[in-house]
Design an enzyme around this catalytic site. Structure first.
Site, short mmCIF file in Angstrom:
data_model
loop_
_atom_site.label_atom_id
_atom_site.label_comp_id
_atom_site.label_asym_id
_atom_site.label_seq_id
_atom_site.Cartn_x
_atom_site.Cartn_y
_atom_site.Cartn_z
N GLY A 17 0.88 -1.18 0.00
CA GLY A 17 0.00 0.00 0.00
C GLY A 17 0.90 1.21 0.00
N VAL A 20 0.08 7.78 -0.09
CA VAL A 20 0.78 8.81 0.69
C VAL A 20 1.45 8.25 1.94
CG1 VAL A 20 0.45 10.99 1.92
CG2 VAL A 20 -0.98 10.45 -0.03
N GLY A 22 1.89 4.97 3.06
CA GLY A 22 2.76 3.82 2.90
C GLY A 22 4.10 4.18 2.28
N ASN A 40 2.60 -2.90 -4.02
CA ASN A 40 1.35 -2.16 -4.16
C ASN A 40 0.48 -2.89 -5.17
OD1 ASN A 40 0.02 0.48 -3.36
ND2 ASN A 40 -0.20 0.56 -5.60
N VAL A 82 -3.14 0.28 3.41
CA VAL A 82 -4.14 0.49 2.36
C VAL A 82 -5.40 1.11 2.98
CG1 VAL A 82 -3.25 -1.46 1.04
CG2 VAL A 82 -5.25 -1.79 2.50
N ALA A 84 -8.72 1.76 4.67
CA ALA A 84 -9.33 0.97 5.74
C ALA A 84 -10.64 0.34 5.26
CB ALA A 84 -9.59 1.87 6.95
N ASN A 110 -6.25 3.26 9.36
CA ASN A 110 -7.19 3.71 10.40
C ASN A 110 -8.34 2.73 10.52
OD1 ASN A 110 -6.18 6.00 11.59
ND2 ASN A 110 -6.97 7.37 10.00
N SER A 136 -0.16 8.04 13.66
CA SER A 136 -0.61 9.43 13.51
C SER A 136 0.54 10.32 13.10
CB SER A 136 -1.19 9.95 14.82
OG SER A 136 -1.54 11.31 14.65
N LYS A 190 -5.83 5.00 19.01
CA LYS A 190 -5.68 5.92 17.87
C LYS A 190 -7.02 6.61 17.58
CE LYS A 190 -4.02 7.83 14.05
NZ LYS A 190 -5.04 8.10 13.10
N HIS A 193 -7.48 9.27 20.11
CA HIS A 193 -6.55 10.34 19.70
C HIS A 193 -7.24 11.23 18.67
CE1 HIS A 193 -3.87 11.89 16.58
NE2 HIS A 193 -2.94 12.07 17.51
N ASN A 194 -7.83 10.60 17.66
CA ASN A 194 -8.48 11.39 16.61
C ASN A 194 -9.68 12.15 17.15
OD1 ASN A 194 -6.61 10.04 15.02
ND2 ASN A 194 -8.02 9.81 13.32
N GLU A 197 -8.42 15.10 18.76
CA GLU A 197 -8.01 16.01 17.68
C GLU A 197 -9.23 16.81 17.17
OE1 GLU A 197 -5.75 13.94 14.58
OE2 GLU A 197 -6.98 14.98 13.10
N LYS A 268 -13.85 12.06 8.06
CA LYS A 268 -13.65 10.72 7.50
C LYS A 268 -14.26 9.64 8.39
CE LYS A 268 -9.89 10.84 4.25
NZ LYS A 268 -8.53 10.37 3.95
P1 NBP Z 1 -5.54 5.53 0.91
O1 NBP Z 1 -6.38 5.36 2.12
O2 NBP Z 1 -5.91 6.55 -0.08
O3 NBP Z 1 -5.47 4.10 0.16
C1 NBP Z 1 -4.78 3.95 -1.05
C2 NBP Z 1 -4.01 2.64 -1.06
O4 NBP Z 1 -4.89 1.53 -0.86
C3 NBP Z 1 -3.35 2.41 -2.42
O5 NBP Z 1 -2.08 1.81 -2.21
C4 NBP Z 1 -4.32 1.45 -3.11
O6 NBP Z 1 -3.73 0.68 -4.11
C5 NBP Z 1 -4.69 0.60 -1.93
N1 NBP Z 1 -5.90 -0.23 -2.15
C6 NBP Z 1 -7.18 0.12 -2.29
BR1 NBP Z 1 -7.80 1.84 -2.31
N2 NBP Z 1 -8.02 -0.90 -2.44
C7 NBP Z 1 -7.22 -1.99 -2.43
C8 NBP Z 1 -7.48 -3.37 -2.55
N3 NBP Z 1 -8.71 -3.84 -2.67
N4 NBP Z 1 -6.43 -4.21 -2.51
C9 NBP Z 1 -5.16 -3.74 -2.37
N5 NBP Z 1 -4.87 -2.44 -2.22
C10 NBP Z 1 -5.87 -1.58 -2.26
O7 NBP Z 1 -4.00 5.73 1.32
P2 NBP Z 1 -3.35 6.68 2.46
O8 NBP Z 1 -3.97 8.03 2.50
O9 NBP Z 1 -1.88 6.55 2.25
O10 NBP Z 1 -3.74 5.95 3.82
C11 NBP Z 1 -3.38 4.60 4.09
C12 NBP Z 1 -4.00 4.18 5.42
O11 NBP Z 1 -3.46 5.01 6.45
C13 NBP Z 1 -5.51 4.36 5.47
O12 NBP Z 1 -6.07 3.34 6.25
C14 NBP Z 1 -5.68 5.68 6.18
O13 NBP Z 1 -6.91 5.79 6.87
C15 NBP Z 1 -4.51 5.65 7.15
N6 NBP Z 1 -4.01 6.96 7.60
C16 NBP Z 1 -3.93 8.00 6.74
C17 NBP Z 1 -3.44 9.22 7.19
C18 NBP Z 1 -3.30 10.37 6.24
O14 NBP Z 1 -2.94 11.47 6.72
N7 NBP Z 1 -3.56 10.21 4.96
C19 NBP Z 1 -3.01 9.36 8.50
C20 NBP Z 1 -3.06 8.28 9.35
C21 NBP Z 1 -3.57 7.08 8.89
P3 NBP Z 1 -3.72 1.21 -5.64
O15 NBP Z 1 -2.56 2.16 -5.72
O16 NBP Z 1 -3.51 -0.01 -6.44
O17 NBP Z 1 -5.05 1.88 -5.89
#
Ligand code: NBP
Length: 483
Positions: A17, A20, A22, A40, A82, A84, A110, A136, A190, A193-194, A197, A268
Site C-alpha cells: 500500500g 501517501v 505507505g 502495491n 491500504v 481501511a 485507520n 498518527s 488511535k 486520539h483522533n 483532535e 472521515k
Molecule cells: P488511501 O487510504 O488513499 O489508500 C490507497 C491505497 O490503498 C493504495 O495503495 C491502493 O492501491 C490501496 N488499495 C485500495 Br484503495 N483498495 C485496495 C485493494 N482492494 N487491494 C489492495 N490495495 C488496495 O492511502 P493513504 O492516505 O496513504 O492511507 C493509508 C492508510 O493510512 C488508510 O487506512 C488511512 O486511513 C490511514 N491513515 C492515513 C493518514 C493520512 O494522513 N492520509 C493518517 C493516518 C492514517 P492502488 O494504488 O492499487 O489503488
C-alpha cells in the site's frame, strides 16, 4: 541500493500500500537502514517510489504477493497501509495465504478497533500474529517520525518493537511508540486520539470565530495571536498550523485563504467512531461529540440556507477591551482543552476495562508528545500527572490542571456568556464548561430524573440516607417500598 529481482529473503520489513502514508513510512524505514520490500496493488506506485526515492535506502521491488513475502526475513513482518475497510480485509487474506505461522501482519491504517479485534482472533487461529497499529502524523509524520500505537500480542512486539521505535518520533530520548495492549487496543487508542483532535480543532475554531466576530480581527491579526500563543502553555502542532493557515493569502483573489474556503467541514469517520464507542461505554465525551456535531452542522447546507437570517433576539455589546478578551479566550481554550483530554483519557480507561486490555493511560501521554497531530507541550503535563498518580480519577482533579482551571474559570465563563449574548455558537467551549460544572456540583438534577423514571417505569432509585433500592407506589398510596 534497489534490488529489482527480490531473489533473496533479506528485507526486515515489507510495506504494502504505497499511497501517501505507505510510501512515506517505507522511505522512513529505509532511511533508518532497514531493507524494505515494496508492494502495491498497482505496480506503478512501486515503480514511482523507486524512481523518485530509490537512492534513499535499500528497497526490494516486488510485483506479486508471493514475491513480496519471499523477499522477507523470518519472522516476516508486513505493514499494510491500504484504505481501511474491505481493502484491508482483502489484503490480509492474500498475505495470510502466503505467510507462515509466527509471521507478523501489521495494519497501520485507520481501522475500526472492533474490526481489529475480529481480524486478530481470526489470524491467531491460523498461527499468525496480527498487530493493529494506529499511526498518527499524516504524510510528514510518516516520513520523519510518526506516533505509533501498536496493539496485538505482546510477544510480537519483541521482534517488531525495535523496528517501529526506530522510525517513530522521539521526545526527550523516548520513542513515541510503545506496545499499547492486546488485539484492538492500538486502534482504539488511535481512534480516541483522533476524537481529541476533533475537539482540539473545534475549540481552536471557536476561538477564531470569537476573534473574527466579537473582536472584529482580520485573519492576519488572528494569525498573530495564535503565533504568540504557540510560545506558551498552548504550544502545539495544531496552534502552529492554525497561525500558518490564517496567514495564507489566496493568490487568485488576494484575500486571506480562510475567507475563500467554503465553511463546511468534512470528516472521515474516526471522530464519529469515538463518539459511538463513548456512547456504548457510557463515557461523557461532550467536547468530542460537540466537535463531531459542529462539523455535521456546518455541512448541513440546506438547513443552514433555510435558517439564514432567523431572529437572533437582542444581542449584547461587543467586548471593548480587546486585550482582556483575548486573554479570556486563551484561558477558555486552555480549560476546555483540559476537559477534552480528560474525557478522552476517561474513554481510554473505560475501553480498557470493557475489553480487558489493562492499558496504561500515562503511556498515551508519553507517545502523543511527538509525531502526532495532537502533539503539544501540554502532553508533558499529562505525562507528569500519570507518572505521579497512575490511577488518576480525572485529569481535572490533578493539582496542575485543577489550578489551571481555577485560574481560567472566570475568563471561561465570560467567554461563554459573551458568545451567547452575541449569538456566536461555542458548542465546545460551553459544553466543556457545563461538563466541569456538572462534575463539581454538590447535587445534580439527576435525583429528579430518577424520581420521574420511578414514576413512569418503576425503575427504582437509591436514597441518600440508607443503602438499597427503593420504589414509590406512585399509582397507589405513594408509600415507599424496598425494591
Ligand atoms: P488511501 O487510504 O488513499 O489508500 C490507497 C491505497 O490503498 C493504495 O495503495 C491502493 O492501491 C490501496 N488499495 C485500495 Br484503495 N483498495 C485496495 C485493494 N482492494 N487491494 C489492495 N490495495 C488496495 O492511502 P493513504 O492516505 O496513504 O492511507 C493509508 C492508510 O493510512 C488508510 O487506512 C488511512 O486511513 C490511514 N491513515 C492515513 C493518514 C493520512 O494522513 N492520509 C493518517 C493516518 C492514517 P492502488 O494504488 O492499487 O489503488
Amino acid at each position: 541500493m534497489t534490488d529489482t529481482t527480490a531473489s533473496t529473503a533479506r528485507a526486515q520489513i515489507g510495506v504494502t500500500g504505497l499511497a501517501v502514508m505507505g510510501s512515506n513510512i517505507a522511505r522512513n524505514f529505509a532511511r533508518h537502514g532497514h531493507t524494505v520490500a515494496l508492494h502495491n496493488r498497482s505496480v506503478a506506485k512501486t515503480d514511482a517510489l523507486i524512481a523518485e526515492h530509490g537512492d534513499e535506502g535499500d528497497f526490494v521491488r516486488t510485483e506479486t504477493v508471493d514475491e513480496f513475502v519471499a523477499a522477507l526475513q523470518r519472522p516476516r513482518r508486513v505493514l499494510i497501509m491500504v484504505k481501511a475497510g474491505d481493502a484491508t480485509d482483502a489484503v490480509i487474506e492474500e498475505l495470510a495465504a502466503a505467510m507462515e505461522p509466527g509471521d507478523i501482519i501489521i495494519d497501520g491504517g485507520n481501522a475500526l478497533y472492533t474490526d481489529t479485534i475480529r481480524r486478530e482472533a481470526s489470524l491467531r487461529e491460523r498461527g499468525l500474529h496480527f498487530v493493529g497499529a494506529g499511526i498518527s502524523g499524516g504524510e510528514e509524520g510518516a516520513l520523519n517520525g510518526p506516533s505509533i500505537m501498536p496493539g496485538g500480542p505482546k510477544e510480537s512486539y519483541e521482534s517488531l518493537g525495535p523496528l517501529l521505535e526506530s522510525v517513530a518520533a522521539v521526545v526527550d530520548g523516548t520513542p513515541c511508540c510503545t506496545h499499547i495492549g492486546p488485539d484492538g487496543a492500538g486502534h482504539f487508542v488511535k481512534m480516541v486520539h483522533n476524537g481529541i483532535e476533533y475537539a482540539d480543532m473545534q475549540l481552536i475554531g471557536e476561538a477564531y470565530h470569537l476573534f473574527r466576530d466579537a473582536l472584529g480581527f482580520d485573519a492576519a491579526q488572528i494569525a498573530a495571536v495564535f503565533g504568540e500563543w504557540n510560545t506558551g502553555d498552548l504550544e502545539s502542532y495544531l496552534i502552529e498550523i492554525t497561525a500558518e493557515v490564517l496567514s495564507q493569502v489566496d493568490a487568485k483573489t488576494g484575500q486571506p485563504l480562510v475567507d475563500v474556503i467554503v465553511d463546511a467541514a468534512e470528516q472521515k469517520g474516526t471522530g464519529r467512531w469515538t463518539v459511538k464507542s463513548a456512547l456504548d461505554l457510557g463515557v461523557p465525551v461532550t467536547g468530542i461529540a460537540e466537535a463531531v456535531f459542529a462539523r455535521a452542522l456546518s455541512g448541513s447546507r440546506a438547513q443552514r440556507e433555510a435558517a439564514k437570517g432567523l431572529a437572533s433576539g437582542v444581542l449584547g455589546d461587543k467586548p471593548t477591551d480587546a486585550d482582556r478578551f483575548t486573554e479570556d479566550i486563551r484561558q477558555a481554550l486552555y480549560a476546555s482543552k483540559i476537559v477534552a483530554y480528560a474525557q478522552g483519557f476517561d474513554q481510554i480507561r473505560a475501553g480498557s476495562v470493557e475489553y480487558g486490555w489493562d492499558l496504561t493511560p500515562g503511556d498515551m501521554a508519553t507517545i502523543w508528545r511527538g509525531g502526532c497531530i495532537i502533539r503539544a507541550r501540554f502532553l508533558n503535563r499529562i505525562k507528569e500527572a500519570y507518572d505521579t498518580n497512575p490511577d488518576l480519577t480525572s485529569l481535572i482533579v490533578e493539582p496542575y490542571f485543577k489550578d489551571a482551571i481555577e485560574t481560567a474559570i472566570d475568563s471561561w465563563r465570560r467567554v461563554v456568556v459573551t458568545a451567547t449574548q452575541l449569538g456566536i455558537p461555542v458548542p465546545a467551549f460551553s459544553s466543556s464548561l457545563s461538563y466541569y460544572d456538572g462534575l463539581r456540583a454538590e447535587r445534580l438534577p439527576a435525583a429528579l430524573t430518577q424520581g420521574q423514571r420511578d414514576f413512569f417505569g418503576a425503575h427504582t432509585y437509591e436514597r441518600t440516607d440508607r443503602p438499597g433500592k427503593f420504589h414509590t407506589l406512585w399509582s397507589g398510596d405513594r408509600s415507599e417500598v424496598d425494591a
